[in-house]
Write a protein that holds these residues in place. Structure first.
Motif, PDB file in Angstrom:
ATOM      1  N   GLN A   1       0.838  -1.193   0.000  1.00  0.00           N
ATOM      2  CA  GLN A   1       0.000   0.000   0.000  1.00  0.00           C
ATOM      3  C   GLN A   1       0.879   1.251   0.000  1.00  0.00           C
ATOM      4  OE1 GLN A   1      -3.725  -0.936   2.714  1.00  0.00           O
ATOM      5  NE2 GLN A   1      -2.003  -2.255   3.313  1.00  0.00           N
ATOM      6  N   PHE A   2       2.044   1.152   0.609  1.00  0.00           N
ATOM      7  CA  PHE A   2       2.987   2.271   0.579  1.00  0.00           C
ATOM      8  C   PHE A   2       3.386   2.608  -0.856  1.00  0.00           C
ATOM      9  CE2 PHE A   2       7.344   3.897   0.459  1.00  0.00           C
ATOM     10  CZ  PHE A   2       7.212   5.045   1.238  1.00  0.00           C
ATOM     11  N   SER A   3       3.503   1.589  -1.724  1.00  0.00           N
ATOM     12  CA  SER A   3       3.832   1.840  -3.123  1.00  0.00           C
ATOM     13  C   SER A   3       2.748   2.669  -3.800  1.00  0.00           C
ATOM     14  CB  SER A   3       4.025   0.522  -3.868  1.00  0.00           C
ATOM     15  OG  SER A   3       5.134  -0.197  -3.370  1.00  0.00           O
ATOM     16  N   TRP A   4       1.497   2.391  -3.458  1.00  0.00           N
ATOM     17  CA  TRP A   4       0.390   3.183  -3.998  1.00  0.00           C
ATOM     18  C   TRP A   4       0.518   4.634  -3.527  1.00  0.00           C
ATOM     19  CZ3 TRP A   4      -4.009   1.908  -6.988  1.00  0.00           C
ATOM     20  CH2 TRP A   4      -4.095   0.564  -7.381  1.00  0.00           C
ATOM     21  N   LEU A   5       0.856   4.835  -2.251  1.00  0.00           N
ATOM     22  CA  LEU A   5       1.007   6.198  -1.746  1.00  0.00           C
ATOM     23  C   LEU A   5       2.181   6.903  -2.414  1.00  0.00           C
ATOM     24  CD1 LEU A   5       0.338   5.941   2.102  1.00  0.00           C
ATOM     25  CD2 LEU A   5      -1.249   6.420   0.229  1.00  0.00           C
ATOM     26  N   LEU A   6       3.226   6.152  -2.684  1.00  0.00           N
ATOM     27  CA  LEU A   6       4.383   6.729  -3.357  1.00  0.00           C
ATOM     28  C   LEU A   6       4.007   7.238  -4.744  1.00  0.00           C
ATOM     29  CD1 LEU A   6       7.405   7.324  -3.413  1.00  0.00           C
ATOM     30  CD2 LEU A   6       7.794   4.963  -4.142  1.00  0.00           C
ATOM     31  N   ASN A   7       3.168   6.494  -5.441  1.00  0.00           N
ATOM     32  CA  ASN A   7       2.733   6.947  -6.762  1.00  0.00           C
ATOM     33  C   ASN A   7       1.838   8.175  -6.648  1.00  0.00           C
ATOM     34  OD1 ASN A   7       3.142   6.223  -9.561  1.00  0.00           O
ATOM     35  ND2 ASN A   7       0.938   5.874  -9.671  1.00  0.00           N
ATOM     36  N   LEU A   8       0.980   8.201  -5.639  1.00  0.00           N
ATOM     37  CA  LEU A   8       0.142   9.379  -5.404  1.00  0.00           C
ATOM     38  C   LEU A   8       1.005  10.597  -5.101  1.00  0.00           C
ATOM     39  CD1 LEU A   8      -2.626  10.759  -4.831  1.00  0.00           C
ATOM     40  CD2 LEU A   8      -2.424   9.911  -2.481  1.00  0.00           C
ATOM     41  N   ALA A   9       2.065  10.397  -4.311  1.00  0.00           N
ATOM     42  CA  ALA A   9       2.926  11.504  -3.893  1.00  0.00           C
ATOM     43  C   ALA A   9       3.645  12.153  -5.068  1.00  0.00           C
ATOM     44  CB  ALA A   9       3.943  11.015  -2.861  1.00  0.00           C
ATOM     45  N   ARG A  10       3.764  11.440  -6.180  1.00  0.00           N
ATOM     46  CA  ARG A  10       4.379  12.032  -7.381  1.00  0.00           C
ATOM     47  C   ARG A  10       3.604  13.264  -7.840  1.00  0.00           C
ATOM     48  NH1 ARG A  10       4.303   7.470 -11.753  1.00  0.00           N
ATOM     49  NH2 ARG A  10       5.218   9.147 -13.017  1.00  0.00           N
ATOM     50  N   TYR A  11       2.312  13.314  -7.547  1.00  0.00           N
ATOM     51  CA  TYR A  11       1.446  14.373  -8.061  1.00  0.00           C
ATOM     52  C   TYR A  11       0.883  15.278  -6.967  1.00  0.00           C
ATOM     53  CZ  TYR A  11       1.714  11.233 -12.046  1.00  0.00           C
ATOM     54  OH  TYR A  11       2.181  10.429 -13.063  1.00  0.00           O
ATOM     55  N   LEU A  12       0.907  14.847  -5.727  1.00  0.00           N
ATOM     56  CA  LEU A  12       0.393  15.663  -4.638  1.00  0.00           C
ATOM     57  C   LEU A  12       1.298  16.859  -4.377  1.00  0.00           C
ATOM     58  CD1 LEU A  12      -0.797  13.342  -1.708  1.00  0.00           C
ATOM     59  CD2 LEU A  12      -2.200  14.934  -3.020  1.00  0.00           C
ATOM     60  N   ASP A  13       0.690  17.965  -3.967  1.00  0.00           N
ATOM     61  CA  ASP A  13       1.482  19.057  -3.430  1.00  0.00           C
ATOM     62  C   ASP A  13       2.148  18.562  -2.143  1.00  0.00           C
ATOM     63  OD1 ASP A  13       1.733  21.489  -1.469  1.00  0.00           O
ATOM     64  OD2 ASP A  13       1.576  22.367  -3.464  1.00  0.00           O
ATOM     65  N   PRO A  14       3.412  18.896  -1.902  1.00  0.00           N
ATOM     66  CA  PRO A  14       4.096  18.392  -0.705  1.00  0.00           C
ATOM     67  C   PRO A  14       3.400  18.736   0.606  1.00  0.00           C
ATOM     68  CG  PRO A  14       5.686  19.335  -2.241  1.00  0.00           C
ATOM     69  CD  PRO A  14       4.326  19.662  -2.790  1.00  0.00           C
ATOM     70  N   SER A  15       2.615  19.815   0.613  1.00  0.00           N
ATOM     71  CA  SER A  15       1.917  20.207   1.841  1.00  0.00           C
ATOM     72  C   SER A  15       0.552  19.550   1.992  1.00  0.00           C
ATOM     73  CB  SER A  15       1.753  21.727   1.886  1.00  0.00           C
ATOM     74  OG  SER A  15       0.903  22.167   0.830  1.00  0.00           O
ATOM     75  N   ALA A  16       0.080  18.845   0.954  1.00  0.00           N
ATOM     76  CA  ALA A  16      -1.243  18.215   0.998  1.00  0.00           C
ATOM     77  C   ALA A  16      -1.261  17.085   2.015  1.00  0.00           C
ATOM     78  CB  ALA A  16      -1.627  17.691  -0.380  1.00  0.00           C
ATOM     79  N   LYS A  17      -2.386  16.924   2.672  1.00  0.00           N
ATOM     80  CA  LYS A  17      -2.540  15.898   3.687  1.00  0.00           C
ATOM     81  C   LYS A  17      -3.141  14.621   3.097  1.00  0.00           C
ATOM     82  CE  LYS A  17      -1.197  18.299   7.330  1.00  0.00           C
ATOM     83  NZ  LYS A  17      -0.059  17.905   8.179  1.00  0.00           N
ATOM     84  N   ILE A  18      -2.663  13.494   3.561  1.00  0.00           N
ATOM     85  CA  ILE A  18      -3.233  12.191   3.232  1.00  0.00           C
ATOM     86  C   ILE A  18      -4.001  11.728   4.458  1.00  0.00           C
ATOM     87  CG2 ILE A  18      -2.730   9.789   2.658  1.00  0.00           C
ATOM     88  CD1 ILE A  18      -0.182  10.781   1.251  1.00  0.00           C
ATOM     89  N   ASN A  19      -5.329  11.624   4.309  1.00  0.00           N
ATOM     90  CA  ASN A  19      -6.189  11.195   5.417  1.00  0.00           C
ATOM     91  C   ASN A  19      -6.274   9.678   5.406  1.00  0.00           C
ATOM     92  OD1 ASN A  19      -6.837  14.022   5.793  1.00  0.00           O
ATOM     93  ND2 ASN A  19      -8.299  13.816   4.110  1.00  0.00           N
ATOM     94  N   LEU A  20      -5.663   9.033   6.392  1.00  0.00           N
ATOM     95  CA  LEU A  20      -5.627   7.576   6.436  1.00  0.00           C
ATOM     96  C   LEU A  20      -6.895   7.052   7.093  1.00  0.00           C
ATOM     97  CD1 LEU A  20      -1.870   7.193   7.447  1.00  0.00           C
ATOM     98  CD2 LEU A  20      -2.889   6.744   5.215  1.00  0.00           C
ATOM     99  N   LEU A  21      -7.663   6.260   6.329  1.00  0.00           N
ATOM    100  CA  LEU A  21      -8.947   5.733   6.778  1.00  0.00           C
ATOM    101  C   LEU A  21      -8.913   4.216   6.830  1.00  0.00           C
ATOM    102  CD1 LEU A  21     -11.261   7.907   4.469  1.00  0.00           C
ATOM    103  CD2 LEU A  21     -10.361   8.508   6.726  1.00  0.00           C
ATOM    104  N   GLY A  22      -9.878   3.635   7.568  1.00  0.00           N
ATOM    105  CA  GLY A  22     -10.051   2.194   7.595  1.00  0.00           C
ATOM    106  C   GLY A  22     -11.150   1.768   6.643  1.00  0.00           C
TER     107      GLY A  22
END
Length: 219
Positions: A111-132
């Motif tokens: 799942q970290f790999s998925w977040l890494l791909n998302l981070a390629r496009y996110l603004d560095p200050s954008a928040k990732i809300n981790l949900l269940g």
């Protein structure tokens, strides 16, 4: 490109869905209820943000799941789909490739790999809300584990591999952080603090492959 697998695990198309009633943005990850959310998005014609469009989003919701359960579900989806699309392959051959070359498919890669791909496009200050998983109920009725094929002995064998243990430990830090809103940098720092061994084996090792001293400076 370091490997052709980069195109599979880190595709150049990244999608975030706008959840209109909630005015929130959702990043779907395979085996984490994504199919139901995507179906809901298609039904309601919700907007899809692609690649550079994601940069302007202030925060993105991401569902993370117990890494072992997700891995078992994902590996069985991979085997099932591979057998369906390639009937000339037998189950043991597919198992061998899955064991020899871990994480060759997005259904069961970290799942970290998925977040890494998302981070390629996110603004560095954008928040990732981790949900269940239960949080998806706010969006749609969801279902997980749609694939019927199961091989418990094989999945146990894979889970017992030392490499897979490290991958799961990285994802477990994400699960432990459910309910938090973090930047991607903060997530990486959290992994480094909470499980330094997994960070070293999975993340730092990958960073060291591309040693900064070998990077050609921008002109």
């Amino acid at each position: 490109m370091l490997s052709h697998l980069d195109f599979i695990i880190f595709p150049d198309r990244c999608e975030v869905l706008e959840i209109v009633p909630l005015q929130r943005y959702f990043y779907p990850i395979f085996k984490n209820g994504s199919s139901s959310v995507v179906e809901e998005a298609n039904k309601n014609k919700w907007r899809i943000y692609l690649n550079e469009q994601i940069t302007r989003l202030p925060s993105v919701d991401v569902v993370v799941r117990d890494p072992e359960k997700r891995f078992v579900s994902g590996i069985n989806s991979f085997v099932t789909q591979t057998m369906q699309s390639n009937p000339e392959l037998d189950k043991n051959t597919i198992f061998w490739f899955a064991k020899k070359y871990l994480h060759i498919n997005r259904h069961y890669c970290m799942q970290f790999s998925w977040l890494l791909n998302l981070a390629r496009y996110l603004d560095p200050s954008a928040k990732i809300n981790l949900l269940g998983l239960d949080d998806i109920k706010q969006i749609t009725n969801y279902a997980i584990d749609p694939w019927g094929f199961k091989d418990e002995s094989f999945t146990k064998e894979l889970l017992d591999l030392p490499e897979q243990e490290m991958y799961n430990r990285v994802d477990q830090v994400l699960v432990n952080a459910i309910g938090q809103s973090l930047t991607f940098t903060e997530i990486v720092e959290l992994i480094q603090i909470q499980d330094p061994d997994a960070y070293k084996q999975v993340i730092l090792k990958a960073q060291n492959i591309l040693n900064p001293t070998y990077v050609v400076p921008k002109t």
